[in-house]
Design a protein around this motif. Sequence first.
Motif, PDB file in Angstrom:
ATOM      1  N   THR A 121     -11.625   6.550  -1.679  1.00 38.58           N
ATOM      2  CA  THR A 121     -11.801   5.587  -1.397  1.00 38.58           C
ATOM      3  C   THR A 121     -11.856   4.788  -2.864  1.00 38.58           C
ATOM      4  OG1 THR A 121     -14.006   5.514   0.309  1.00 38.58           O
ATOM      5  CG2 THR A 121     -13.384   3.109  -0.491  1.00 38.58           C
ATOM      6  N   ALA A 122     -11.770   4.637  -3.515  1.00 39.21           N
ATOM      7  CA  ALA A 122     -10.853   3.886  -5.029  1.00 39.21           C
ATOM      8  C   ALA A 122      -9.974   4.597  -5.193  1.00 39.21           C
ATOM      9  CB  ALA A 122     -12.287   4.550  -5.889  1.00 39.21           C
ATOM     10  N   SER A 123      -9.609   6.053  -4.638  1.00 34.88           N
ATOM     11  CA  SER A 123      -8.279   6.239  -4.684  1.00 34.88           C
ATOM     12  C   SER A 123      -7.374   5.697  -4.101  1.00 34.88           C
ATOM     13  CB  SER A 123      -7.971   7.588  -4.939  1.00 34.88           C
ATOM     14  OG  SER A 123      -8.828   8.360  -6.476  1.00 34.88           O
ATOM     15  N   ARG A 124      -7.958   5.621  -3.008  1.00 36.23           N
ATOM     16  CA  ARG A 124      -7.028   4.641  -1.945  1.00 36.23           C
ATOM     17  C   ARG A 124      -6.514   2.545  -1.796  1.00 36.23           C
ATOM     18  NH1 ARG A 124     -10.158   8.228   1.435  1.00 36.23           N
ATOM     19  NH2 ARG A 124     -11.204   6.308   1.944  1.00 36.23           N
ATOM     20  N   LYS A 125      -7.886   2.581  -2.703  1.00 35.92           N
ATOM     21  CA  LYS A 125      -7.885   0.993  -3.581  1.00 35.92           C
ATOM     22  C   LYS A 125      -6.788   0.973  -4.599  1.00 35.92           C
ATOM     23  CE  LYS A 125     -12.498  -0.094  -1.725  1.00 35.92           C
ATOM     24  NZ  LYS A 125     -13.300  -0.632  -2.368  1.00 35.92           N
ATOM     25  N   ILE A 126      -6.838   1.601  -5.033  1.00 40.52           N
ATOM     26  CA  ILE A 126      -5.820   1.766  -6.490  1.00 40.52           C
ATOM     27  C   ILE A 126      -4.137   2.273  -5.846  1.00 40.52           C
ATOM     28  CG2 ILE A 126      -5.007   3.088  -8.750  1.00 40.52           C
ATOM     29  CD1 ILE A 126      -8.393   3.334  -9.280  1.00 40.52           C
ATOM     30  N   ARG A 127      -4.712   2.620  -5.010  1.00 37.11           N
ATOM     31  CA  ARG A 127      -2.830   3.054  -4.300  1.00 37.11           C
ATOM     32  C   ARG A 127      -2.355   1.763  -4.255  1.00 37.11           C
ATOM     33  NH1 ARG A 127      -4.119   8.217  -3.355  1.00 37.11           N
ATOM     34  NH2 ARG A 127      -5.266   7.842  -1.227  1.00 37.11           N
ATOM     35  N   ARG A 128      -3.459   1.612  -2.977  1.00 41.88           N
ATOM     36  CA  ARG A 128      -2.874   0.041  -2.672  1.00 41.88           C
ATOM     37  C   ARG A 128      -2.862  -1.309  -3.048  1.00 41.88           C
ATOM     38  NH1 ARG A 128      -7.467   0.636   2.393  1.00 41.88           N
ATOM     39  NH2 ARG A 128      -6.910   1.713   3.679  1.00 41.88           N
ATOM     40  N   LEU A 129      -3.493  -1.615  -4.721  1.00 38.36           N
ATOM     41  CA  LEU A 129      -3.418  -2.414  -4.945  1.00 38.36           C
ATOM     42  C   LEU A 129      -2.064  -2.271  -5.748  1.00 38.36           C
ATOM     43  CD1 LEU A 129      -4.144  -4.624  -6.880  1.00 38.36           C
ATOM     44  CD2 LEU A 129      -5.459  -3.352  -8.078  1.00 38.36           C
ATOM     45  N   GLY A 130      -1.390  -0.740  -6.144  1.00 40.97           N
ATOM     46  CA  GLY A 130      -0.293  -0.239  -6.714  1.00 40.97           C
ATOM     47  C   GLY A 130       0.933  -0.716  -5.852  1.00 40.97           C
ATOM     48  N   ILE A 131       0.928  -0.757  -4.709  1.00 40.68           N
ATOM     49  CA  ILE A 131       1.712  -0.826  -3.603  1.00 40.68           C
ATOM     50  C   ILE A 131       1.900  -2.375  -3.997  1.00 40.68           C
ATOM     51  CG2 ILE A 131       2.268  -0.625  -1.627  1.00 40.68           C
ATOM     52  CD1 ILE A 131       1.252   2.647  -1.485  1.00 40.68           C
ATOM     53  N   GLY A 132       0.874  -2.432  -3.089  1.00 38.98           N
ATOM     54  CA  GLY A 132       0.458  -4.503  -3.732  1.00 38.98           C
ATOM     55  C   GLY A 132       1.594  -5.126  -4.516  1.00 38.98           C
ATOM     56  N   VAL A 133       1.799  -4.356  -5.908  1.00 35.19           N
ATOM     57  CA  VAL A 133       1.507  -5.134  -6.957  1.00 35.19           C
ATOM     58  C   VAL A 133       3.682  -4.912  -6.711  1.00 35.19           C
ATOM     59  CG1 VAL A 133       2.430  -4.456  -9.405  1.00 35.19           C
ATOM     60  CG2 VAL A 133      -0.124  -5.098  -8.421  1.00 35.19           C
ATOM     61  N   ILE A 134       3.721  -3.896  -6.575  1.00 37.76           N
ATOM     62  CA  ILE A 134       5.003  -3.681  -6.451  1.00 37.76           C
ATOM     63  C   ILE A 134       5.915  -3.695  -5.424  1.00 37.76           C
ATOM     64  CG2 ILE A 134       6.660  -1.556  -5.517  1.00 37.76           C
ATOM     65  CD1 ILE A 134       4.776   0.077  -7.076  1.00 37.76           C
ATOM     66  N   LEU A 135       5.318  -4.074  -3.775  1.00 35.86           N
ATOM     67  CA  LEU A 135       6.119  -5.037  -3.241  1.00 35.86           C
ATOM     68  C   LEU A 135       5.465  -7.390  -3.452  1.00 35.86           C
ATOM     69  CD1 LEU A 135       4.134  -3.921  -0.207  1.00 35.86           C
ATOM     70  CD2 LEU A 135       6.942  -3.311  -0.655  1.00 35.86           C
ATOM     71  N   VAL A 136       5.050  -7.147  -4.506  1.00 32.88           N
ATOM     72  CA  VAL A 136       5.189  -8.853  -4.985  1.00 32.88           C
ATOM     73  C   VAL A 136       6.178  -8.978  -6.221  1.00 32.88           C
ATOM     74  CG1 VAL A 136       3.769 -10.203  -6.013  1.00 32.88           C
ATOM     75  CG2 VAL A 136       2.581  -9.439  -4.006  1.00 32.88           C
ATOM     76  N   THR A 137       5.945  -8.425  -6.785  1.00 32.84           N
ATOM     77  CA  THR A 137       6.855  -8.276  -7.510  1.00 32.84           C
ATOM     78  C   THR A 137       8.677  -7.603  -7.605  1.00 32.84           C
ATOM     79  OG1 THR A 137       5.745  -6.212  -9.343  1.00 32.84           O
ATOM     80  CG2 THR A 137       8.016  -6.584 -10.019  1.00 32.84           C
TER      81      THR A 137
END
Length: 334
Positions: free
Chosen positions: A11-27
């Motif tokens: 679950t923590a890994s999925r949250k980190i991946r989602r956060l990373g994907i979100g940062v990449i999308l926002v950037t």
Amino acid sequence: MAAPASGATSTASRKIRRLGIGVILVTALYSAGWYYAANRIESTLHDMLGRGGFGSLDIACSNLKTGGFPFLIGFTCDKTAVEEPAMGQTLEAGALNVAARVYNPGTALIELEGPSRLQLEDGSTIEASWKLLRAKIDAGFSGLNSLSLSGNEVKAEAVVAALFQSFSLQAKAAEAHFRTDGDALDSALLLREFQWQETGGEPLLPPLSASVEAVLNERAGLLKGRPPVGKAMTGIITSLKFEMPGGLFGELSGPFSINDAGYMTGTFKTRLEKLGLWEEVLNKAFPEAQSTISGMKAMLQGLASGGDAVDVQLQVTDGLITLSMMPLGHIPPI
């Protein structure tokens, strides 16, 4: 107990991946938006420069490029020029760098490289150079609301057509500030260690520091890019100060007007300190007027009851400066 730990880690890994994907999308979205805005700015500026879309001004900006990613947005030019054909005035200068913060594009910082050449309507010219020249502007949809300029190690050669003379000028530091206040324009100027002399001659005065604050009625349009209609205007000098080595000091304030021919009229409350030093400095600068200067000093000391400081009223009538009916000089038309 191992299975719950594995599930929590997943679950923590999925949250980190989602956060990373979100940062990449926002950037990615931010970067795309920045470059889109930069391209629009560059395209708009090119179009405006090509068709002269700056009101009465013709502006040239060679090799225009946008830049400043990621937190700033602005543009640069290799050389700049501004011309006002209706008034016969031109300004040429070096490279220009304009940058504004992305979240506040109406406020920008500007750096201009020298040398520059300014030609005025009456044929006067000013050629200038400097170590650093910066400006800060605050703009709205109707034009500039404020403008601040500052320069270091400023040097200039001025040819004044009305006086048929050329002068060399320099200052350790110079500042100019302008702000709209309704229809009025508030202005403030500052010079530190200013010197001026006839070109090729000795300095006319010791190093001078001066400041002036003034309100120009119905002149806010100057910051909006609207040229004045005629020269006639009114205003008030709230403070004009002069200081020189040795404690020499002078200050004046008062309302003034300028007629259609450019001549000033006004009544100014004036304070002079170190009268003896004023006499010495003015005699050196204007040796042909020593008798007038000595007579003026004697009169001022009489008004000061023998002291070394005096408060008097200075009268300017169509450019003619008088003190207690004694003519002191003439201000050329503006």
